[in-house]
Design a protein around this motif. Sequence first.
Motif, PDB file in Angstrom:
ATOM      1  N   LEU A  57       0.854  -1.192   0.000  1.00  0.00           N
ATOM      2  CA  LEU A  57       0.000   0.000   0.000  1.00  0.00           C
ATOM      3  C   LEU A  57       0.885   1.235   0.000  1.00  0.00           C
ATOM      4  O   LEU A  57       1.872   1.284   0.742  1.00  0.00           O
ATOM      5  CB  LEU A  57      -0.908  -0.011   1.235  1.00  0.00           C
ATOM      6  N   ALA A  58       0.543   2.204  -0.814  1.00  0.00           N
ATOM      7  CA  ALA A  58       1.221   3.506  -0.793  1.00  0.00           C
ATOM      8  C   ALA A  58       0.239   4.562  -0.347  1.00  0.00           C
ATOM      9  O   ALA A  58      -0.907   4.588  -0.803  1.00  0.00           O
ATOM     10  CB  ALA A  58       1.781   3.853  -2.171  1.00  0.00           C
ATOM     11  N   ASP A  59       0.683   5.416   0.551  1.00  0.00           N
ATOM     12  CA  ASP A  59      -0.113   6.554   1.007  1.00  0.00           C
ATOM     13  C   ASP A  59       0.585   7.802   0.503  1.00  0.00           C
ATOM     14  O   ASP A  59       1.706   8.102   0.921  1.00  0.00           O
ATOM     15  CB  ASP A  59      -0.188   6.543   2.541  1.00  0.00           C
ATOM     16  N   ILE A  60      -0.046   8.509  -0.427  1.00  0.00           N
ATOM     17  CA  ILE A  60       0.620   9.678  -1.007  1.00  0.00           C
ATOM     18  C   ILE A  60       0.226  10.950  -0.260  1.00  0.00           C
ATOM     19  O   ILE A  60      -0.900  11.099   0.196  1.00  0.00           O
ATOM     20  CB  ILE A  60       0.364   9.809  -2.525  1.00  0.00           C
ATOM     21  N   VAL A  80       3.439  -0.855   4.074  1.00  0.00           N
ATOM     22  CA  VAL A  80       2.955   0.503   3.821  1.00  0.00           C
ATOM     23  C   VAL A  80       4.118   1.419   3.452  1.00  0.00           C
ATOM     24  O   VAL A  80       5.089   1.526   4.199  1.00  0.00           O
ATOM     25  CB  VAL A  80       2.218   1.064   5.057  1.00  0.00           C
ATOM     26  N   THR A  81       4.002   2.069   2.299  1.00  0.00           N
ATOM     27  CA  THR A  81       4.994   3.049   1.862  1.00  0.00           C
ATOM     28  C   THR A  81       4.376   4.435   1.961  1.00  0.00           C
ATOM     29  O   THR A  81       3.343   4.706   1.338  1.00  0.00           O
ATOM     30  CB  THR A  81       5.442   2.775   0.415  1.00  0.00           C
ATOM     31  N   LEU A  82       4.989   5.287   2.763  1.00  0.00           N
ATOM     32  CA  LEU A  82       4.511   6.663   2.943  1.00  0.00           C
ATOM     33  C   LEU A  82       5.293   7.565   2.008  1.00  0.00           C
ATOM     34  O   LEU A  82       6.516   7.664   2.115  1.00  0.00           O
ATOM     35  CB  LEU A  82       4.716   7.102   4.397  1.00  0.00           C
ATOM     36  N   ILE A  83       4.593   8.206   1.077  1.00  0.00           N
ATOM     37  CA  ILE A  83       5.234   9.074   0.093  1.00  0.00           C
ATOM     38  C   ILE A  83       4.914  10.521   0.446  1.00  0.00           C
ATOM     39  O   ILE A  83       3.752  10.934   0.421  1.00  0.00           O
ATOM     40  CB  ILE A  83       4.751   8.732  -1.337  1.00  0.00           C
ATOM     41  N   GLU A 106       7.690   1.999   5.309  1.00  0.00           N
ATOM     42  CA  GLU A 106       8.824   2.591   4.596  1.00  0.00           C
ATOM     43  C   GLU A 106       8.440   4.031   4.284  1.00  0.00           C
ATOM     44  O   GLU A 106       7.300   4.300   3.895  1.00  0.00           O
ATOM     45  CB  GLU A 106       9.064   1.820   3.295  1.00  0.00           C
ATOM     46  N   VAL A 107       9.347   4.958   4.457  1.00  0.00           N
ATOM     47  CA  VAL A 107       9.084   6.367   4.163  1.00  0.00           C
ATOM     48  C   VAL A 107       9.925   6.774   2.961  1.00  0.00           C
ATOM     49  O   VAL A 107      11.140   6.562   2.937  1.00  0.00           O
ATOM     50  CB  VAL A 107       9.408   7.269   5.373  1.00  0.00           C
ATOM     51  N   VAL A 108       9.280   7.354   1.963  1.00  0.00           N
ATOM     52  CA  VAL A 108       9.954   7.806   0.747  1.00  0.00           C
ATOM     53  C   VAL A 108       9.739   9.302   0.612  1.00  0.00           C
ATOM     54  O   VAL A 108       8.596   9.773   0.556  1.00  0.00           O
ATOM     55  CB  VAL A 108       9.401   7.082  -0.508  1.00  0.00           C
ATOM     56  N   ARG A 109      10.849  10.050   0.580  1.00  0.00           N
ATOM     57  CA  ARG A 109      10.726  11.493   0.374  1.00  0.00           C
ATOM     58  C   ARG A 109      10.661  11.777  -1.123  1.00  0.00           C
ATOM     59  O   ARG A 109      11.671  11.687  -1.838  1.00  0.00           O
ATOM     60  CB  ARG A 109      11.902  12.253   0.997  1.00  0.00           C
ATOM     61  N   ALA A 110       9.470  12.093  -1.596  1.00  0.00           N
ATOM     62  CA  ALA A 110       9.264  12.356  -3.025  1.00  0.00           C
ATOM     63  C   ALA A 110       7.842  12.845  -3.225  1.00  0.00           C
ATOM     64  O   ALA A 110       6.965  12.642  -2.377  1.00  0.00           O
ATOM     65  CB  ALA A 110       9.481  11.090  -3.847  1.00  0.00           C
ATOM     66  N   ARG A 111       7.627  13.502  -4.346  1.00  0.00           N
ATOM     67  CA  ARG A 111       6.257  13.739  -4.809  1.00  0.00           C
ATOM     68  C   ARG A 111       5.804  12.468  -5.495  1.00  0.00           C
ATOM     69  O   ARG A 111       6.619  11.708  -6.027  1.00  0.00           O
ATOM     70  CB  ARG A 111       6.197  14.929  -5.771  1.00  0.00           C
ATOM     71  N   ALA A 112       4.521  12.233  -5.516  1.00  0.00           N
ATOM     72  CA  ALA A 112       3.998  10.992  -6.101  1.00  0.00           C
ATOM     73  C   ALA A 112       4.491  10.789  -7.526  1.00  0.00           C
ATOM     74  O   ALA A 112       4.896   9.689  -7.910  1.00  0.00           O
ATOM     75  CB  ALA A 112       2.466  11.005  -6.063  1.00  0.00           C
ATOM     76  N   GLU A 113       4.490  11.866  -8.313  1.00  0.00           N
ATOM     77  CA  GLU A 113       4.863  11.734  -9.724  1.00  0.00           C
ATOM     78  C   GLU A 113       6.331  11.363  -9.910  1.00  0.00           C
ATOM     79  O   GLU A 113       6.727  10.842 -10.957  1.00  0.00           O
ATOM     80  CB  GLU A 113       4.515  13.001 -10.514  1.00  0.00           C
TER      81      GLU A 113
END
Length: 199
Positions: A57-60, A80-83, A106-113
């Motif tokens: 699951l990604a939460d943008i 769960v990936t937090l974007i 998991e935390v990802v620093r990025a914009r969804a695109e």
Amino acid sequence: MFPVDRWSLAERYAASLADDGVVRGLIGPREVPRLWDRHLLNCAVMADALPSTPHTLADIGSGAGLPGIVLAICRPDVQVTLIEPLLRRVTYLEEIASELGLDNVEVVRARAEEVHGRRTFDVVTSRAVAALGKLLGWSMPLVRRDGELIAMKGSRARDEVASSARALRRWTTERVRVEELGGGVVDPPTTVVRVVRTK
């Protein structure tokens, strides 16, 4: 909803939001008295809408972790990936996931695109990120084929679906569903828009 054996994690998260969340400007001080009803339980009822088998699951636009952290607490079987693009929010998300021992986060620093073309997920969620037409462009490239967007929306959800008909046709051949979750648990119920990616 929160499993009994994970209720203490929800309480610790609520305490963190009421303290650090306010200090860091992640939630407003006026939200603290209604933290459970308006934010935590409002997000937790989404857990019942997720597929029953383990998935990604990604939460943008995760912000303070709503609904992503809540769903990670409710469903430890889901990765769960937090974007989230903003550093101060990313820092908080990393810290709270570590403090709560959420090894499924998991935390990802990025914009969804910026993640488009690199990753896809079984489910993509969001809460108060953008109008549905714009949200589809950010979210649906992250949804795997036969996966699903489950977007938290307000009382105008059906109007947003109607005004986004053209954008929806780009991604799905199925009927888009607007559902109310958590009746009798939260008032008002949580409204979500569900879009299965078939194209």
